[in-house]
Structures are given as structure tokens and as C-alpha cells.
Motif scaffolding. Sequence first.
Motif, PDB file in Angstrom:
ATOM      1  N   SER A  57     -62.547  37.838  26.578  1.00  0.00           N
ATOM      2  CA  SER A  57     -61.386  38.675  26.266  1.00  0.00           C
ATOM      3  C   SER A  57     -61.794  40.084  25.832  1.00  0.00           C
ATOM      4  CB  SER A  57     -60.526  38.025  25.184  1.00  0.00           C
ATOM      5  OG  SER A  57     -61.277  37.880  23.983  1.00  0.00           O
ATOM      6  N   GLN A  58     -63.026  40.247  25.322  1.00  0.00           N
ATOM      7  CA  GLN A  58     -63.492  41.579  24.925  1.00  0.00           C
ATOM      8  C   GLN A  58     -63.562  42.498  26.145  1.00  0.00           C
ATOM      9  OE1 GLN A  58     -64.272  42.980  21.684  1.00  0.00           O
ATOM     10  NE2 GLN A  58     -63.883  44.640  23.112  1.00  0.00           N
ATOM     11  N   TRP A  59     -63.968  41.940  27.281  1.00  0.00           N
ATOM     12  CA  TRP A  59     -64.041  42.738  28.506  1.00  0.00           C
ATOM     13  C   TRP A  59     -62.649  43.154  28.962  1.00  0.00           C
ATOM     14  CZ3 TRP A  59     -68.168  45.166  29.797  1.00  0.00           C
ATOM     15  CH2 TRP A  59     -69.395  44.670  29.369  1.00  0.00           C
ATOM     16  N   GLU A  60     -61.688  42.290  28.761  1.00  0.00           N
ATOM     17  CA  GLU A  60     -60.312  42.655  29.101  1.00  0.00           C
ATOM     18  C   GLU A  60     -59.826  43.786  28.198  1.00  0.00           C
ATOM     19  OE1 GLU A  60     -58.661  38.760  28.753  1.00  0.00           O
ATOM     20  OE2 GLU A  60     -59.477  38.136  30.692  1.00  0.00           O
ATOM     21  N   ASP A  61     -60.186  43.739  26.915  1.00  0.00           N
ATOM     22  CA  ASP A  61     -59.836  44.832  25.992  1.00  0.00           C
ATOM     23  C   ASP A  61     -60.498  46.137  26.422  1.00  0.00           C
ATOM     24  OD1 ASP A  61     -58.399  42.969  24.519  1.00  0.00           O
ATOM     25  OD2 ASP A  61     -59.932  42.768  22.949  1.00  0.00           O
ATOM     26  N   TRP A  62     -61.796  46.062  26.758  1.00  0.00           N
ATOM     27  CA  TRP A  62     -62.503  47.275  27.201  1.00  0.00           C
ATOM     28  C   TRP A  62     -61.963  47.765  28.535  1.00  0.00           C
ATOM     29  CZ3 TRP A  62     -67.931  45.101  25.686  1.00  0.00           C
ATOM     30  CH2 TRP A  62     -68.172  45.350  24.329  1.00  0.00           C
ATOM     31  N   ALA A  63     -61.576  46.836  29.408  1.00  0.00           N
ATOM     32  CA  ALA A  63     -60.996  47.230  30.697  1.00  0.00           C
ATOM     33  C   ALA A  63     -59.746  48.066  30.473  1.00  0.00           C
ATOM     34  CB  ALA A  63     -60.681  45.999  31.540  1.00  0.00           C
ATOM     35  N   SER A  64     -58.941  47.656  29.524  1.00  0.00           N
ATOM     36  CA  SER A  64     -57.736  48.413  29.207  1.00  0.00           C
ATOM     37  C   SER A  64     -58.090  49.758  28.562  1.00  0.00           C
ATOM     38  CB  SER A  64     -56.852  47.588  28.270  1.00  0.00           C
ATOM     39  OG  SER A  64     -55.724  48.324  27.886  1.00  0.00           O
ATOM     40  N   LEU A  79     -60.886  50.263  33.389  1.00  0.00           N
ATOM     41  CA  LEU A  79     -61.753  49.622  34.377  1.00  0.00           C
ATOM     42  C   LEU A  79     -60.876  48.910  35.400  1.00  0.00           C
ATOM     43  CD1 LEU A  79     -64.293  48.028  31.870  1.00  0.00           C
ATOM     44  CD2 LEU A  79     -64.322  50.327  32.867  1.00  0.00           C
ATOM     45  N   LYS A  80     -61.296  48.944  36.642  1.00  0.00           N
ATOM     46  CA  LYS A  80     -60.498  48.378  37.727  1.00  0.00           C
ATOM     47  C   LYS A  80     -61.200  47.175  38.353  1.00  0.00           C
ATOM     48  CE  LYS A  80     -58.578  52.909  38.943  1.00  0.00           C
ATOM     49  NZ  LYS A  80     -58.912  53.549  37.706  1.00  0.00           N
ATOM     50  N   ASP A  81     -60.405  46.336  38.970  1.00  0.00           N
ATOM     51  CA  ASP A  81     -60.917  45.182  39.726  1.00  0.00           C
ATOM     52  C   ASP A  81     -61.907  44.356  38.913  1.00  0.00           C
ATOM     53  OD1 ASP A  81     -59.410  46.199  41.825  1.00  0.00           O
ATOM     54  OD2 ASP A  81     -61.117  47.223  42.738  1.00  0.00           O
ATOM     55  N   ILE A  82     -61.606  44.122  37.671  1.00  0.00           N
ATOM     56  CA  ILE A  82     -62.532  43.385  36.805  1.00  0.00           C
ATOM     57  C   ILE A  82     -62.604  41.922  37.238  1.00  0.00           C
ATOM     58  CG2 ILE A  82     -60.787  42.929  35.028  1.00  0.00           C
ATOM     59  CD1 ILE A  82     -63.146  43.363  32.968  1.00  0.00           C
ATOM     60  N   LYS A  83     -63.833  41.417  37.320  1.00  0.00           N
ATOM     61  CA  LYS A  83     -64.067  40.016  37.662  1.00  0.00           C
ATOM     62  C   LYS A  83     -65.009  39.448  36.614  1.00  0.00           C
ATOM     63  CE  LYS A  83     -65.768  36.770  40.971  1.00  0.00           C
ATOM     64  NZ  LYS A  83     -66.085  36.418  42.305  1.00  0.00           N
ATOM     65  N   ILE A  84     -64.593  38.383  35.992  1.00  0.00           N
ATOM     66  CA  ILE A  84     -65.401  37.687  34.986  1.00  0.00           C
ATOM     67  C   ILE A  84     -65.545  36.256  35.472  1.00  0.00           C
ATOM     68  CG2 ILE A  84     -65.560  36.965  32.578  1.00  0.00           C
ATOM     69  CD1 ILE A  84     -63.596  39.302  31.928  1.00  0.00           C
ATOM     70  N   ASP A  85     -66.790  35.790  35.588  1.00  0.00           N
ATOM     71  CA  ASP A  85     -67.000  34.441  36.111  1.00  0.00           C
ATOM     72  C   ASP A  85     -68.290  33.867  35.553  1.00  0.00           C
ATOM     73  OD1 ASP A  85     -66.477  32.173  37.594  1.00  0.00           O
ATOM     74  OD2 ASP A  85     -66.361  33.232  39.506  1.00  0.00           O
ATOM     75  N   GLN A  86     -68.410  32.551  35.665  1.00  0.00           N
ATOM     76  CA  GLN A  86     -69.624  31.862  35.197  1.00  0.00           C
ATOM     77  C   GLN A  86     -70.781  32.189  36.129  1.00  0.00           C
ATOM     78  OE1 GLN A  86     -67.787  31.137  32.227  1.00  0.00           O
ATOM     79  NE2 GLN A  86     -69.719  30.068  32.162  1.00  0.00           N
ATOM     80  N   MET A  87     -71.977  32.207  35.579  1.00  0.00           N
ATOM     81  CA  MET A  87     -73.173  32.406  36.384  1.00  0.00           C
ATOM     82  C   MET A  87     -73.429  31.117  37.177  1.00  0.00           C
ATOM     83  SD  MET A  87     -75.024  35.380  34.698  1.00  0.00           S
ATOM     84  CE  MET A  87     -76.498  35.060  35.499  1.00  0.00           C
TER      85      MET A  87
END
Length: 166
Positions: A134-141, A145-153
Motif C-alpha cells: 500500500s505504500q507504493w500506492e500512496d507514493w504512486a498518488s 506514477l502511472k501503470d503501477i504493477k505490484i506482484d510477487q517475485m
Amino acid sequence: VFWTQSMLNFHSCFLGCGTGAALLRIKSKFGVKKIGGSDLSKEAIDRVRQTFPQQKSQFHVISMTEKDVQIQDESQDVVLSLGAFAMYLYKDEMEIALKEALRMAKMGGRLCFTHFIEPNGRFLGTILEPLPKSQWEDWASKYTLKDIKIDQMIHQHDRYFVCFKK
């Protein structure tokens, strides 16, 4: 797919490049020609300069949280950090490094960072501070940041990566 054949001549910067093992793999798999990076270790930078002699001036000894004055604003098509953000930085330092990566990246440039774990993840001894997705979603906002993708390695299911466009 983060890296494509159309990115062969793009400028790319690798934060926390170490001795260049990942860069060597990227170059051999995709034929990327214009690469550079930074690391805190002088010995690692000396080694990566030997590995990539034609680009040796593109590798610098510097922290990811400091402005690399040798890299111009909005000059990089791709900015990568495969593990270094998660393994060597605390959350507040990650945001500083993110701002530096965004400074370097061209508008529309791609960025990818790996090896984060959620706060409830298993402690691995190599991660300074877990970072919730969720921190990346906060930073994206915050940083648009556009087209953010967060996934497991794929091979380390306890860790995740984040990729996005500036």
C-alpha cells in the motif's frame, strides 16, 4: 513484460548495481547497449567498470539517497534497482531514493524495484524494513506514477516487486 526489444538503445541506470551481474544478464538477454549505474562500494564499481569498459564513465560510487550530479535530470529511459532499495534502505530513505530515481527518469520512463516484503512477511535478515504494498500506492498518488504493477517475485514468493512509469 518490463524489458522489450524496442528498448535496446535506451539509456538505463541501475541503482545499487554491485559488480554488474544483473546488468550482464540484461545485456546478454536483450542486447542493451547504453547502461550505467551506481553503488556505495568502490570495489564493486571498479569491477563493473572492468566488465563494461566502454561505459566505465557511466558507473559511479554514490548512495541511492544522494543526487548523482553526473546523471542529468530526465535523461534515463529505464531506472532499475533489483534488491538494493529493499535490502539497504529504510522506508524514509526509500522515498528519497525514489525521488532521485524519478529525477533521472524521462517522462514516460520505466522504473522497477524488487525484493520488498510485507510487514507480516517472514524476516529474512536481508531486508532492513518491511514495506507494505500500500505504500507504493500512496507514493504512486503523491508522485503521479502511472501503470503501477505490484506482484510477487517468481522465485522468491515471500518478496514482491513494483514497476511503473513516470
